[in-house]
Motif scaffolding. Structure first.
Motif, PDB file in Angstrom:
ATOM      1  N   ASP A   7      42.586  35.497  37.553  1.00 42.84           N
ATOM      2  CA  ASP A   7      42.459  36.909  37.936  1.00 42.84           C
ATOM      3  C   ASP A   7      43.144  37.801  36.906  1.00 42.84           C
ATOM      4  N   ALA A   8      44.378  37.452  36.538  1.00 43.77           N
ATOM      5  CA  ALA A   8      45.141  38.261  35.590  1.00 43.77           C
ATOM      6  C   ALA A   8      44.482  38.288  34.216  1.00 43.77           C
ATOM      7  N   LEU A   9      43.991  37.138  33.764  1.00 43.32           N
ATOM      8  CA  LEU A   9      43.356  37.078  32.440  1.00 43.32           C
ATOM      9  C   LEU A   9      42.073  37.897  32.410  1.00 43.32           C
ATOM     10  N   VAL A  10      41.278  37.824  33.467  1.00 37.76           N
ATOM     11  CA  VAL A  10      40.065  38.641  33.526  1.00 37.76           C
ATOM     12  C   VAL A  10      40.438  40.118  33.482  1.00 37.76           C
ATOM     13  N   ASN A  11      41.481  40.506  34.208  1.00 36.87           N
ATOM     14  CA  ASN A  11      41.945  41.895  34.169  1.00 36.87           C
ATOM     15  C   ASN A  11      42.385  42.304  32.766  1.00 36.87           C
ATOM     16  N   ALA A  12      42.897  41.336  32.010  1.00 35.25           N
ATOM     17  CA  ALA A  12      43.369  41.620  30.651  1.00 35.25           C
ATOM     18  C   ALA A  12      42.269  41.470  29.598  1.00 35.25           C
ATOM     19  N   GLY A  13      41.058  41.080  30.034  1.00 30.72           N
ATOM     20  CA  GLY A  13      39.954  40.932  29.097  1.00 30.72           C
ATOM     21  C   GLY A  13      39.979  39.647  28.298  1.00 30.72           C
ATOM     22  N   VAL A  14      40.659  38.624  28.821  1.00 32.89           N
ATOM     23  CA  VAL A  14      40.770  37.341  28.131  1.00 32.89           C
ATOM     24  C   VAL A  14      40.080  36.264  28.967  1.00 32.89           C
ATOM     25  N   LYS A  15      39.231  35.454  28.322  1.00 32.28           N
ATOM     26  CA  LYS A  15      38.548  34.367  29.024  1.00 32.28           C
ATOM     27  C   LYS A  15      39.303  33.061  28.798  1.00 32.28           C
ATOM     28  N   PRO A  16      39.852  32.464  29.853  1.00 34.52           N
ATOM     29  CA  PRO A  16      40.561  31.189  29.670  1.00 34.52           C
ATOM     30  C   PRO A  16      39.612  30.093  29.217  1.00 34.52           C
ATOM     31  N   ILE A  17      40.106  29.216  28.340  1.00 31.70           N
ATOM     32  CA  ILE A  17      39.291  28.096  27.882  1.00 31.70           C
ATOM     33  C   ILE A  17      39.449  26.890  28.798  1.00 31.70           C
ATOM     34  N   GLY A  18      40.533  26.867  29.574  1.00 34.16           N
ATOM     35  CA  GLY A  18      40.776  25.767  30.497  1.00 34.16           C
ATOM     36  C   GLY A  18      41.358  26.288  31.800  1.00 34.16           C
ATOM     37  N   ILE A  19      40.916  25.702  32.913  1.00 33.58           N
ATOM     38  CA  ILE A  19      41.391  26.127  34.231  1.00 33.58           C
ATOM     39  C   ILE A  19      41.634  24.891  35.088  1.00 33.58           C
ATOM     40  N   ALA A  20      42.754  24.855  35.777  1.00 34.95           N
ATOM     41  CA  ALA A  20      42.975  23.840  36.802  1.00 34.95           C
ATOM     42  C   ALA A  20      42.228  24.304  38.044  1.00 34.95           C
ATOM     43  N   ASP A  21      41.042  23.733  38.247  1.00 34.75           N
ATOM     44  CA  ASP A  21      40.154  24.208  39.319  1.00 34.75           C
ATOM     45  C   ASP A  21      39.961  23.168  40.420  1.00 34.75           C
ATOM     46  N   ASP A  22      40.811  22.128  40.430  1.00 32.49           N
ATOM     47  CA  ASP A  22      40.720  21.046  41.419  1.00 32.49           C
ATOM     48  C   ASP A  22      39.399  20.285  41.306  1.00 32.49           C
ATOM     49  N   GLY A  23      38.726  20.424  40.160  1.00 30.39           N
ATOM     50  CA  GLY A  23      37.435  19.783  40.001  1.00 30.39           C
ATOM     51  C   GLY A  23      36.343  20.444  40.822  1.00 30.39           C
ATOM     52  N   LYS A  24      36.621  21.666  41.285  1.00 34.78           N
ATOM     53  CA  LYS A  24      35.669  22.391  42.135  1.00 34.78           C
ATOM     54  C   LYS A  24      35.559  23.828  41.640  1.00 34.78           C
ATOM     55  N   PRO A  25      34.614  24.108  40.740  1.00 30.48           N
ATOM     56  CA  PRO A  25      34.493  25.458  40.191  1.00 30.48           C
ATOM     57  C   PRO A  25      34.287  26.523  41.252  1.00 30.48           C
ATOM     58  N   ASP A  26      33.706  26.133  42.397  1.00 32.81           N
ATOM     59  CA  ASP A  26      33.460  27.114  43.456  1.00 32.81           C
ATOM     60  C   ASP A  26      34.746  27.644  44.073  1.00 32.81           C
ATOM     61  N   ARG A  27      35.864  27.005  43.782  1.00 30.13           N
ATOM     62  CA  ARG A  27      37.140  27.519  44.279  1.00 30.13           C
ATOM     63  C   ARG A  27      37.614  28.746  43.489  1.00 30.13           C
ATOM     64  N   ILE A  28      36.977  28.986  42.358  1.00 31.74           N
ATOM     65  CA  ILE A  28      37.256  30.219  41.621  1.00 31.74           C
ATOM     66  C   ILE A  28      36.346  31.292  42.190  1.00 31.74           C
ATOM     67  N   LEU A  29      36.898  32.418  42.592  1.00 32.73           N
ATOM     68  CA  LEU A  29      36.097  33.477  43.188  1.00 32.73           C
ATOM     69  C   LEU A  29      34.934  33.838  42.268  1.00 32.73           C
ATOM     70  N   LYS A  30      33.767  34.039  42.846  1.00 39.41           N
ATOM     71  CA  LYS A  30      32.552  34.223  42.048  1.00 39.41           C
ATOM     72  C   LYS A  30      32.669  35.329  40.996  1.00 39.41           C
ATOM     73  N   PRO A  31      33.212  36.515  41.325  1.00 35.57           N
ATOM     74  CA  PRO A  31      33.329  37.544  40.277  1.00 35.57           C
ATOM     75  C   PRO A  31      34.155  37.067  39.080  1.00 35.57           C
ATOM     76  N   LEU A  32      35.187  36.270  39.349  1.00 36.18           N
ATOM     77  CA  LEU A  32      36.010  35.744  38.266  1.00 36.18           C
ATOM     78  C   LEU A  32      35.259  34.663  37.515  1.00 36.18           C
ATOM     79  N   ARG A  33      34.567  33.799  38.245  1.00 33.13           N
ATOM     80  CA  ARG A  33      33.794  32.736  37.619  1.00 33.13           C
ATOM     81  C   ARG A  33      32.732  33.310  36.695  1.00 33.13           C
ATOM     82  N   ASP A  34      32.071  34.354  37.156  1.00 30.78           N
ATOM     83  CA  ASP A  34      31.043  34.993  36.324  1.00 30.78           C
ATOM     84  C   ASP A  34      31.652  35.618  35.079  1.00 30.78           C
ATOM     85  N   ALA A  35      32.831  36.211  35.226  1.00 31.96           N
ATOM     86  CA  ALA A  35      33.485  36.857  34.077  1.00 31.96           C
ATOM     87  C   ALA A  35      33.983  35.838  33.059  1.00 31.96           C
ATOM     88  N   VAL A  36      34.413  34.681  33.539  1.00 33.81           N
ATOM     89  CA  VAL A  36      34.972  33.651  32.648  1.00 33.81           C
ATOM     90  C   VAL A  36      33.882  32.939  31.866  1.00 33.81           C
TER      91      VAL A  36
END
Length: 346
Positions: free
Chosen positions: A97-126
């Motif tokens: 959330d913070a990186l998207v607000n800062a305009g930075v796309k993370p290259i790696g995310i601890a997502d529990d192996g479940k991308p759907d756990r990232i809120l869709k607006p954030l997932r789309d932005a990343v």
């Protein structure tokens, strides 16, 4: 284990404006009535949280923005960051959330192996990123293979591997998984400083503050209904207290949440009898397993004595939004859903 991708001119901000917005978001944006501004909790809030830890050590300091070398004071020490990090790994969803607000796309995310756990607006932005495994135990080899120039870690859950993370890349450890609203907002500001995007973060938090104020304005004055947010599992039910993220979002809107706690507990384990005694007027429940203990409760006559049940004010909500996610997007989604259910005519 090798990583497999799933989807794949510095300027100095106006310091006075940044400081004012930081203070406004931490206090007026969604605070005021919260149980403890800046408090933190310990444990996995997705599993009901635990006890509160000491007050955060991280400090916002927008005077360092625009400097090529910036000492970032965080919960586990001070990390000096040089330049503008571009290859950032986020070990909690609020950091996405913070990186998207800062305009930075993370290259790696601890997502529990479940991308759907990232809120869709954030997932789309990343967009495309590499999973680095579980939030509770991220895969250090995968993180290292990504050659990050910054790692954002949870100051409690990742404390045991902090030294190992520092050997991979500069690491900033902040409150997230076990943090209330105010502390998460503070972490957002520090992330903006770490990636040297204070102007963008200030603008994003200003927009968020306005969105929360607009939502709060929809709530009729004088509503005193007692609201409980609980997470139900196969063998238990945990009610989040006024120390946890979702309840502090609701209290910032001027709503009344229970249970309170004299200590530092973020959650309380509930029996059916204790829920009857608590007597919530409104009950939001997130299901963490397909079959839950609360399903058994519903066949009991005691269940029907709870005011929220008698008055059809018991709602099932998405635990990904209400429990696992924290940040500006999650706060607005929680507030919007709560208002829609509590005040359908607003």
């Amino acid at each position: 284990m090798s990583p497999s991708p799933r989807r794949r001119s510095p300027r100095r901000p106006a310091a006075a404006l940044g400081a004012a917005l930081t203070l406004a978001v931490l206090t007026a944006g969604c605070g005021g009535t919260a149980g403890s501004a800046g408090s933190a909790v310990k444990g996995d809030s997705a599993k009901g949280g635990g006890q509160a830890a000491a007050r955060p050590k991280a400090e916002a300091n927008d005077a360092i923005c625009g400097q090529n070398s910036r000492p970032i004071k965080h919960d586990l020490g001070t990390t000096t960051i040089t330049g503008k990090p571009k290859r950032v790994v986020a070990l909690e969803f609020s950091f996405v959330d913070a990186l998207v607000n800062a305009g930075v796309k993370p290259i790696g995310i601890a997502d529990d192996g479940k991308p759907d756990r990232i809120l869709k607006p954030l997932r789309d932005a990343v967009g495309d990123y590499t999973s680095v495994g579980l939030r509770q135990s991220p895969n250090l080899q995968v993180i290292k293979s990504l050659k990050p120039d910054l790692i954002l870690a949870d100051s409690q859950r990742d404390a045991a591997v902090y030294d190992q993370l520092q050997k991979i890349a500069p690491t900033v450890a902040l409150g997230s998984n076990a943090a209330d609203y105010d502390r998460v907002m503070q972490s957002e500001v520090v992330v903006g400083e770490a990636v040297d995007e204070c102007d963008r973060m200030t603008a994003a938090l200003g927009k968020h503050k306005k969105a929360m104020a607009d939502l709060k304005a929809k709530i009729p004055p004088g509503d005193k209904r007692r609201i409980v947010f609980a997470i139900t599992y196969d063998k238990g039910v945990s009610a989040q207290t006024q120390r946890a993220f979702a309840p502090t979002v609701l209290r910032g809107l001027g709503l009344t949440t229970v249970p309170s706690t004299k200590g530092q507990d973020a959650t309380l384990s509930m029996t059916l009898e204790s829920m009857v005694t608590l007597a919530p007027d409104v009950l939001f429940m997130a299901r963490n397993t397909p079959r839950t203990l609360s399903d058994q409760w519903q066949s009991s006559r005691l269940w029907k004595q709870i005011p929220s049940v008698k008055n059809n004010k018991t709602y099932v909500v998405d635990g990904t939004v209400w429990s696992k996610s924290r940040g500006t997007f999650a706060a607005e989604m929680i507030a919007r859903e709560a208002i829609e259910k509590l005040f359908p005519a607003s």
